[in-house]
Scaffold this motif. Sequence first.
Motif, PDB file in Angstrom:
ATOM      1  N   ALA A   1     -28.478  -1.896  35.675  1.00 27.82           N
ATOM      2  CA  ALA A   1     -29.455  -0.807  35.554  1.00 27.82           C
ATOM      3  C   ALA A   1     -29.456   0.090  36.792  1.00 27.82           C
ATOM      4  N   LEU A   2     -29.229  -0.506  37.942  1.00 33.87           N
ATOM      5  CA  LEU A   2     -29.198   0.279  39.184  1.00 33.87           C
ATOM      6  C   LEU A   2     -28.041   1.283  39.181  1.00 33.87           C
ATOM      7  N   GLY A   3     -26.980   0.977  38.442  1.00 32.36           N
ATOM      8  CA  GLY A   3     -25.818   1.881  38.402  1.00 32.36           C
ATOM      9  C   GLY A   3     -25.914   2.930  37.303  1.00 32.36           C
ATOM     10  N   THR A   4     -27.017   2.968  36.580  1.00 32.17           N
ATOM     11  CA  THR A   4     -27.170   3.950  35.489  1.00 32.17           C
ATOM     12  C   THR A   4     -27.447   5.329  36.078  1.00 32.17           C
ATOM     13  N   ALA A   5     -26.656   6.340  35.626  1.00 29.62           N
ATOM     14  CA  ALA A   5     -26.781   7.714  36.161  1.00 29.62           C
ATOM     15  C   ALA A   5     -27.967   8.438  35.558  1.00 29.62           C
ATOM     16  N   ASN A   6     -28.248   8.178  34.314  1.00 32.37           N
ATOM     17  CA  ASN A   6     -29.311   8.876  33.594  1.00 32.37           C
ATOM     18  C   ASN A   6     -30.663   8.292  34.015  1.00 32.37           C
ATOM     19  N   ASP A   7     -31.500   9.208  34.514  1.00 34.19           N
ATOM     20  CA  ASP A   7     -32.797   8.738  34.994  1.00 34.19           C
ATOM     21  C   ASP A   7     -33.651   8.168  33.867  1.00 34.19           C
ATOM     22  N   HIS A   8     -33.570   8.833  32.719  1.00 34.62           N
ATOM     23  CA  HIS A   8     -34.393   8.354  31.602  1.00 34.62           C
ATOM     24  C   HIS A   8     -33.966   6.955  31.180  1.00 34.62           C
ATOM     25  N   ASP A   9     -32.656   6.750  31.085  1.00 32.06           N
ATOM     26  CA  ASP A   9     -32.148   5.409  30.697  1.00 32.06           C
ATOM     27  C   ASP A   9     -32.496   4.375  31.758  1.00 32.06           C
ATOM     28  N   PHE A  10     -32.470   4.784  33.039  1.00 33.29           N
ATOM     29  CA  PHE A  10     -32.787   3.852  34.135  1.00 33.29           C
ATOM     30  C   PHE A  10     -34.243   3.371  34.038  1.00 33.29           C
ATOM     31  N   VAL A  11     -35.124   4.368  33.769  1.00 31.79           N
ATOM     32  CA  VAL A  11     -36.544   4.012  33.674  1.00 31.79           C
ATOM     33  C   VAL A  11     -36.781   3.037  32.512  1.00 31.79           C
ATOM     34  N   GLN A  12     -36.172   3.313  31.390  1.00 30.01           N
ATOM     35  CA  GLN A  12     -36.322   2.417  30.226  1.00 30.01           C
ATOM     36  C   GLN A  12     -35.771   1.031  30.530  1.00 30.01           C
ATOM     37  N   ALA A  13     -34.584   0.980  31.178  1.00 30.82           N
ATOM     38  CA  ALA A  13     -33.953  -0.311  31.505  1.00 30.82           C
ATOM     39  C   ALA A  13     -34.806  -1.074  32.509  1.00 30.82           C
ATOM     40  N   ALA A  14     -35.364  -0.370  33.494  1.00 31.33           N
ATOM     41  CA  ALA A  14     -36.183  -1.031  34.516  1.00 31.33           C
ATOM     42  C   ALA A  14     -37.448  -1.644  33.895  1.00 31.33           C
ATOM     43  N   LYS A  15     -38.085  -0.832  32.985  1.00 33.80           N
ATOM     44  CA  LYS A  15     -39.299  -1.342  32.335  1.00 33.80           C
ATOM     45  C   LYS A  15     -39.006  -2.607  31.520  1.00 33.80           C
ATOM     46  N   GLN A  16     -37.873  -2.611  30.817  1.00 38.70           N
ATOM     47  CA  GLN A  16     -37.476  -3.763  29.978  1.00 38.70           C
ATOM     48  C   GLN A  16     -37.201  -4.983  30.852  1.00 38.70           C
ATOM     49  N   ILE A  17     -36.510  -4.748  31.974  1.00 42.13           N
ATOM     50  CA  ILE A  17     -36.180  -5.866  32.883  1.00 42.13           C
ATOM     51  C   ILE A  17     -37.454  -6.434  33.494  1.00 42.13           C
ATOM     52  N   LYS A  18     -38.408  -5.541  33.850  1.00 44.38           N
ATOM     53  CA  LYS A  18     -39.666  -6.000  34.439  1.00 44.38           C
ATOM     54  C   LYS A  18     -40.431  -6.898  33.462  1.00 44.38           C
TER      55      LYS A  18
END
Length: 501
Positions: free
Chosen positions: A109-126
Amino acid sequence: MEEEGLEGVKEAMRKIITTLAMKNEEIQNFIYSLKQMMQNVEDNSSRVREDLESEFQSLYALLDELKDEMLTKIKQERASRTYELQTQVAACAKALESSEELLEAANQALGTANDHDFVQAAKQIKDSVTMAPAFRLSLKAKVSDNMSHLMVDFTQERRLLQALAFLPVPSTPEIDLAESLVADNCVTLAWRMPDDNSKIDHYVLEYRKTNFEGPPRAKEDQPWMVVEGIKGTEYTLSGLKFDMKYMNFRVRACNKAVAGEFSEPVTLETRAFMFRLDASTCHQNLRVEDLSVEWDATGGKVQDVKAREKDGKGRTASPANSPARAVQSPKRMPSGRGGRDRFTAESYTVLGDTLIDGDDHYWEVRYDRDSKAFGVGVAYRSLGKFDQLGKTSASWCLHLNNWLQVSFSAKHANKAKVLDVPVPDCIGVYCNFHEGFLSFYNARTKQLLHTFKVKFTQPVLPAFTVWCGSFHVSSGLQVPSAVKCLQKRNSTASSSNASLP
C-alpha cells in the motif's frame, strides 16, 4: 542263710534290671521325641519360609501396583500439558501467518501512486489490524513445564522397609478396673496395652466363676471359659447367670503368629440373689425339677428324689450341696423335711431355699399362660401348711386366676387389690428388706405392676404357687438398673396399695 543272701542279691539285680529297662525305654522315647522335633523343625521352617516368600511377593506386587499407578499419573499429566501447549503453538502460528500477510499488504500500500487507492488500502489494513488474531492472542503459556509436583520421597518408607523384622511376642495387657463394670447380669471388661503395638491382631479373654475373692486359686474346680477373636480393648459378656459370688478374668494379646502372656488375673464381684426351689417344702401335686415346677395331678411324692440324690451324691438332698457352692450360706434353709408335705390341701405352694433378711434382691418367674392359677411373692417361713399365698398376714403376692373368670390382683392378709394392667408372661420381683419394699415388674419392659410397703418382722422366702400349670424361676439375677431407678423415684412416694397393709 546263704540262700537268703542269694535271694537278696537276685532281688537287687531284678530291681536294677527293671530300673535299667525303664531308663532304656525313657531314653528311647526321648530319642523318638527328639527325632520328631527335628522333623517338626524342618516342617515348620518350610512353612515359615513359604509364608515369608508369600509376604514379600505380596509386598512386591503392592509396590509394582503403586509404581504403575504413579507412572500412569505422570503419563496423563505429560499428555495433558503437551496437548495444551500444542494447542497454543497452533494458535500462535495461525496468528503469525495472518500478521505476516497484513504486513506484506501494508508494504504494498505504501508503494501505491494513486492517493485515492492508498487511502482506501490504508483504511482496509487498519480495520484488519484491529481484528487481527495477533492482537487478541495471550502470549502467556497456559500450563507450566514444571513437573516437580510428581516427585516422590520414599525416605520414610525406606526406613520402614529397613525395619522389617520377624513378629515380636506381644506385650502383656493391663486390665483397667476403673473402666470395667458389673451390672444387669453383664460384665464389661476393659484393658489397655503398656505400649503402642500396631501388630496386635486380636485379643483372647478367659473367665471363670468362683466363690473366692482375690487371686484365682490353683485348684479351682471351675474351668476357664474362652472368648477369642476380640478386635477392640473392651468386651461385654451379657446374659450371665451369677450363681457364684465372683468372676476371674484374664486377657492376652495375639498377633498373626504368636500369643503373648496373660494379664494378671482380676476378680470382680458379681453380687446377685441366688436361690433354688426347696423341693422338701412343696405340695405333693407339684413336680420340682431344678428351677422349674409343674402341677401334677397324680401327686407322686417320689418326684425328683433320684435327681436330688444324684446331685448330692449320697449327701443330704439340699441344693446347698451343689458344686456351685463351696460354702453353705447361713441363710440357706436346712431341708430336714423329707416327707415333702410342707404344704397340703389347696395350698399348691413351694418356697425358695434361701432366706432374705437384708439388702435388696431380685428374681424373675415365667409361667405358662394356660395355668388355671399362679402366684408369686414372698412369705415368712411360718406360713401354715394349709395357707394359700396372700390369704394370711405371713405372705404377699401377685395372683393370677384363670379359672371361671380372669383376675390379676395383689394379695395380702386375705385382702386383694385388682390390678388394671396388662398381665405379663414374665414377672420380676424386687425385695428391699430394710426399706420394706416388695415390688413387682413386667420383667421384659420393667413396667411397675404393684408395690407393697411392708415392715418385715422376720426373714422372708421367695414363694410360688401354681394350679394346673407350670412356671420357671430365673435366679442369680442382679437388680436391673431400670428397677433401681424406678425404686429411687418411688421410694419417697406413698404406697400404691393403700388398701393393703
